[in-house]
Design a protein around this motif. Structure first.
Motif, PDB file in Angstrom:
ATOM      1  N   ALA A  44       7.615 -20.314 -11.199  1.00  0.00           N
ATOM      2  CA  ALA A  44       7.036 -19.966 -12.424  1.00  0.00           C
ATOM      3  C   ALA A  44       5.732 -19.122 -12.003  1.00  0.00           C
ATOM      4  O   ALA A  44       5.400 -17.927 -12.955  1.00  0.00           O
ATOM      5  N   GLY A  45       5.159 -19.539 -11.179  1.00  0.00           N
ATOM      6  CA  GLY A  45       3.940 -18.616 -10.892  1.00  0.00           C
ATOM      7  C   GLY A  45       4.321 -17.237 -10.286  1.00  0.00           C
ATOM      8  O   GLY A  45       3.525 -16.358 -10.561  1.00  0.00           O
ATOM      9  N   GLY A  46       5.386 -17.378  -9.383  1.00  0.00           N
ATOM     10  CA  GLY A  46       5.820 -16.264  -9.143  1.00  0.00           C
ATOM     11  C   GLY A  46       6.399 -15.366 -10.164  1.00  0.00           C
ATOM     12  O   GLY A  46       6.006 -13.739 -10.073  1.00  0.00           O
ATOM     13  N   LEU A  47       6.871 -15.659 -11.119  1.00  0.00           N
ATOM     14  CA  LEU A  47       7.236 -14.925 -12.369  1.00  0.00           C
ATOM     15  C   LEU A  47       6.188 -14.110 -13.058  1.00  0.00           C
ATOM     16  O   LEU A  47       6.112 -13.080 -13.439  1.00  0.00           O
ATOM     17  N   VAL A  48       5.197 -14.967 -13.202  1.00  0.00           N
ATOM     18  CA  VAL A  48       3.892 -14.633 -13.716  1.00  0.00           C
ATOM     19  C   VAL A  48       3.252 -13.346 -12.749  1.00  0.00           C
ATOM     20  O   VAL A  48       2.793 -12.342 -13.349  1.00  0.00           O
ATOM     21  N   ALA A  49       3.458 -13.329 -11.809  1.00  0.00           N
ATOM     22  CA  ALA A  49       2.913 -12.334 -10.645  1.00  0.00           C
ATOM     23  C   ALA A  49       3.878 -11.097 -10.840  1.00  0.00           C
ATOM     24  O   ALA A  49       3.276 -10.011 -10.635  1.00  0.00           O
ATOM     25  N   VAL A  50       5.076 -11.343 -11.185  1.00  0.00           N
ATOM     26  CA  VAL A  50       5.925 -10.074 -11.451  1.00  0.00           C
ATOM     27  C   VAL A  50       5.569  -9.553 -12.624  1.00  0.00           C
ATOM     28  O   VAL A  50       5.386  -8.230 -12.605  1.00  0.00           O
ATOM     29  N   PHE A  52       2.370  -9.558 -13.829  1.00  0.00           N
ATOM     30  CA  PHE A  52       1.224  -8.972 -13.362  1.00  0.00           C
ATOM     31  C   PHE A  52       1.182  -7.857 -12.766  1.00  0.00           C
ATOM     32  O   PHE A  52       0.593  -6.770 -12.996  1.00  0.00           O
ATOM     33  N   ALA A  53       2.213  -7.679 -11.960  1.00  0.00           N
ATOM     34  CA  ALA A  53       2.734  -6.411 -11.042  1.00  0.00           C
ATOM     35  C   ALA A  53       3.241  -5.281 -12.286  1.00  0.00           C
ATOM     36  O   ALA A  53       3.089  -4.039 -11.875  1.00  0.00           O
ATOM     37  N   VAL A  96       1.992  -6.815  -5.497  1.00  0.00           N
ATOM     38  CA  VAL A  96       0.804  -6.031  -5.827  1.00  0.00           C
ATOM     39  C   VAL A  96       0.158  -5.510  -4.376  1.00  0.00           C
ATOM     40  O   VAL A  96       0.119  -4.287  -4.005  1.00  0.00           O
ATOM     41  N   GLY A  97      -0.056  -6.514  -3.634  1.00  0.00           N
ATOM     42  CA  GLY A  97      -0.686  -6.252  -2.282  1.00  0.00           C
ATOM     43  C   GLY A  97      -0.016  -5.680  -1.431  1.00  0.00           C
ATOM     44  O   GLY A  97      -0.236  -4.457  -0.991  1.00  0.00           O
ATOM     45  N   VAL A  98       1.276  -5.976  -0.958  1.00  0.00           N
ATOM     46  CA  VAL A  98       2.033  -5.518   0.045  1.00  0.00           C
ATOM     47  C   VAL A  98       2.848  -4.002  -0.532  1.00  0.00           C
ATOM     48  O   VAL A  98       2.882  -2.877   0.145  1.00  0.00           O
ATOM     49  N   ALA A  99       2.988  -4.112  -2.004  1.00  0.00           N
ATOM     50  CA  ALA A  99       3.791  -2.780  -2.607  1.00  0.00           C
ATOM     51  C   ALA A  99       2.609  -1.926  -2.579  1.00  0.00           C
ATOM     52  O   ALA A  99       2.681  -0.607  -2.331  1.00  0.00           O
ATOM     53  N   ASP A 100       1.472  -2.245  -2.992  1.00  0.00           N
ATOM     54  CA  ASP A 100       0.322  -0.931  -2.800  1.00  0.00           C
ATOM     55  C   ASP A 100       0.050  -0.408  -1.614  1.00  0.00           C
ATOM     56  O   ASP A 100      -0.356   0.735  -1.315  1.00  0.00           O
ATOM     57  N   TRP A 101       0.131  -1.369  -0.885  1.00  0.00           N
ATOM     58  CA  TRP A 101      -0.181  -1.064   0.667  1.00  0.00           C
ATOM     59  C   TRP A 101       0.815   0.192   1.395  1.00  0.00           C
ATOM     60  O   TRP A 101       0.672   0.938   1.895  1.00  0.00           O
ATOM     61  N   LEU A 102       1.997  -0.201   0.972  1.00  0.00           N
ATOM     62  CA  LEU A 102       3.166   0.814   1.220  1.00  0.00           C
ATOM     63  C   LEU A 102       2.737   1.994   0.515  1.00  0.00           C
ATOM     64  O   LEU A 102       3.269   3.254   0.960  1.00  0.00           O
ATOM     65  N   TRP A 104       0.229   3.221  -1.670  1.00  0.00           N
ATOM     66  CA  TRP A 104      -1.073   3.791  -1.706  1.00  0.00           C
ATOM     67  C   TRP A 104      -1.713   3.871  -0.369  1.00  0.00           C
ATOM     68  O   TRP A 104      -2.641   4.463  -0.121  1.00  0.00           O
ATOM     69  N   GLY A 105      -1.242   3.368   0.399  1.00  0.00           N
ATOM     70  CA  GLY A 105      -1.742   3.322   1.765  1.00  0.00           C
ATOM     71  C   GLY A 105      -2.962   2.060   2.161  1.00  0.00           C
ATOM     72  O   GLY A 105      -3.452   2.021   3.175  1.00  0.00           O
ATOM     73  N   ARG A 106      -3.077   1.348   0.947  1.00  0.00           N
ATOM     74  CA  ARG A 106      -4.237   0.126   1.084  1.00  0.00           C
ATOM     75  C   ARG A 106      -3.762  -0.923   0.097  1.00  0.00           C
ATOM     76  O   ARG A 106      -3.289  -0.608  -0.904  1.00  0.00           O
ATOM     77  N   PRO A 107      -3.976  -2.145   0.487  1.00  0.00           N
ATOM     78  CA  PRO A 107      -3.385  -3.283  -0.422  1.00  0.00           C
ATOM     79  C   PRO A 107      -4.248  -3.403  -1.519  1.00  0.00           C
ATOM     80  O   PRO A 107      -5.537  -3.026  -1.736  1.00  0.00           O
ATOM     81  N   PHE A 108      -3.696  -3.740  -2.619  1.00  0.00           N
ATOM     82  CA  PHE A 108      -4.164  -3.766  -3.928  1.00  0.00           C
ATOM     83  C   PHE A 108      -4.927  -2.417  -4.438  1.00  0.00           C
ATOM     84  O   PHE A 108      -5.955  -2.444  -5.335  1.00  0.00           O
ATOM     85  N   GLY A 109      -4.434  -1.249  -4.000  1.00  0.00           N
ATOM     86  CA  GLY A 109      -5.077   0.014  -4.364  1.00  0.00           C
ATOM     87  C   GLY A 109      -4.796   0.128  -5.853  1.00  0.00           C
ATOM     88  O   GLY A 109      -5.757   0.861  -6.562  1.00  0.00           O
ATOM     89  N   SER A 110      -3.792   0.109  -6.312  1.00  0.00           N
ATOM     90  CA  SER A 110      -3.692   0.673  -7.686  1.00  0.00           C
ATOM     91  C   SER A 110      -4.383  -0.419  -8.618  1.00  0.00           C
ATOM     92  O   SER A 110      -4.754  -0.032  -9.899  1.00  0.00           O
ATOM     93  N   LEU A 111      -4.507  -1.938  -8.126  1.00  0.00           N
ATOM     94  CA  LEU A 111      -5.154  -2.852  -8.938  1.00  0.00           C
ATOM     95  C   LEU A 111      -6.910  -2.580  -9.134  1.00  0.00           C
ATOM     96  O   LEU A 111      -7.397  -2.506 -10.118  1.00  0.00           O
TER      97      LEU A 111
END
Length: 341
Positions: A44-50, A52-53, A96-102, A104-111
């Motif tokens: 349930a928390g994981g789906l909220v994270a999706v 959120f992404a 968000v963290g790993v996806a942005d790292w790939l 944007w080049g930095r974790p949570f960059g788009s956030l």
């Protein structure tokens, strides 16, 4: 809910909130199960994270989902809420963290960029960037059939419905505090609100007021469906202009006012430079954006209000190629470079 104009009208769009709300509903099904084990609560928390992404503002639903889980398991309230939070944290690191790292080049960059753009700069891509705190309440008849108010009133005092009221009121308060507001931002609020209204109408019917409940239900469905008139004011003209650009050859770059309205890369592809200018753009911004571009598309009303924009385009070698219209949407005028500046 199925015949309300918001989910019905936006369900066919490419807005990320449509996917986010589907994830939130899945999270509610998992969290609200009284027999849910640790994996379901983490899920349930994981789906909220999706969700959120997909749309960062959907993080406001984490607390309602955690409350729903805690209410469903009275003997293990804290454990249930913590598992939902852990699922959200782990899911956010991945989506968000790993996806942005790939990307944007930095974790949570788009956030970080989102927080700076929305919260620090208080900016918006819409023409009206800020609305008052009470705007959603002021626009209540547009997103809630008022014929449902009697049904909603009958659920307020019953404790079993309080978790759903939390799902409605907490996000509504958070969204009201944000400077920019849109009715479509309430998509996640509608499912529990419709459930509450249905429960209230059911109570009314059980009390011997079947005729009243039926009349309110029919009136609410009609009220909700009539809201679909908003579809005549969508960006069909901009999409038609984008299709014309693609069919004619987009060149190396295009300049668009509100590029999202043209489908952005969904229609234009990933090999074209898309330069997004303000609505309306200043002369300086437009002049800086057009070098090397093959096409420029601006709202016709902007060109009418500021003739210097058309003069700037002609000075830079562009020629007007036509105006696109669609229903009650904003007409778009398309320009193509035919000569050197």
């Amino acid at each position: 809910y199925a015949l309300h104009w918001l989910p019905l009208g936006y369900g066919s769009t490419t807005y990320p909130r449509t996917v986010a709300v589907a994830c939130l509903l899945g999270a509610a099904l998992l969290a609200g199960d009284r027999h849910a084990g640790p994996l379901r609560l983490l899920g349930a928390g994981g789906l909220v994270a999706v969700a959120f992404a997909c749309r960062y503002s959907e993080a406001i639903y984490l607390l309602p989902v955690a409350l729903l889980a805690a209410t469903a398991q009275p003997g293990r309230r804290l454990r249930a809420a913590v598992l939902v939070a852990l699922g959200f944290g782990a899911g956010s690191i991945l989506t968000v963290g790993v996806a942005d790292w790939l990307a944007w080049g930095r974790p949570f960059g788009s956030l970080t960029a989102f927080a700076r753009y929305t919260l620090a700069d208080r900016a918006s891509s819409s023409r009206v960037a800020s609305q008052p705190l009470w705007w959603y309440l002021q626009r209540l008849p547009f997103w809630l059939p008022l014929t449902l108010l009697p049904g909603l009133a009958l659920t307020v005092r019953r404790r079993r419905w309080w978790p759903l009221w939390a799902w409605v009121l907490l996000p509504l308060l958070a969204l009201s505090a944000i400077h920019h507001k849109e009715i479509r931002y309430l998509q996640g609020v509608l499912p529990p609100l419709m459930l509450l209204a249905a429960a209230g109408l059911g109570t009314l019917r059980r009390r011997g007021r079947s005729a009243v409940a039926t009349a309110l239900l029919v009136g609410s469905v009609l009220w909700g469906v009539l809201g679909l008139r908003f579809l005549t004011r969508t960006t069909g003209a901009a999409v038609a202009a984008a299709e014309h650009i693609v069919a004619s050859g987009p060149g190396a770059a295009v300049v668009l006012s509100q590029a999202w309205a043209y489908g952005h890369r969904l229609l234009l592809g990933n090999t074209v430079g898309v330069r997004d200018v303000a609505t309306p753009p200043s002369i300086e911004e437009l002049a800086a954006a057009v070098p090397g571009a093959a096409w420029v598309a601006l709202y016709t009303s902007e060109l009418r209000d500021d003739p210097s924009l058309a003069a700037c385009l002609r000075d830079n070698g562009f020629e007007e190629r036509g105006t696109f219209t669609w229903a009650r949407g904003r007409p778009v005028t398309l320009w193509r470079r035919t000569a050197a500046p």
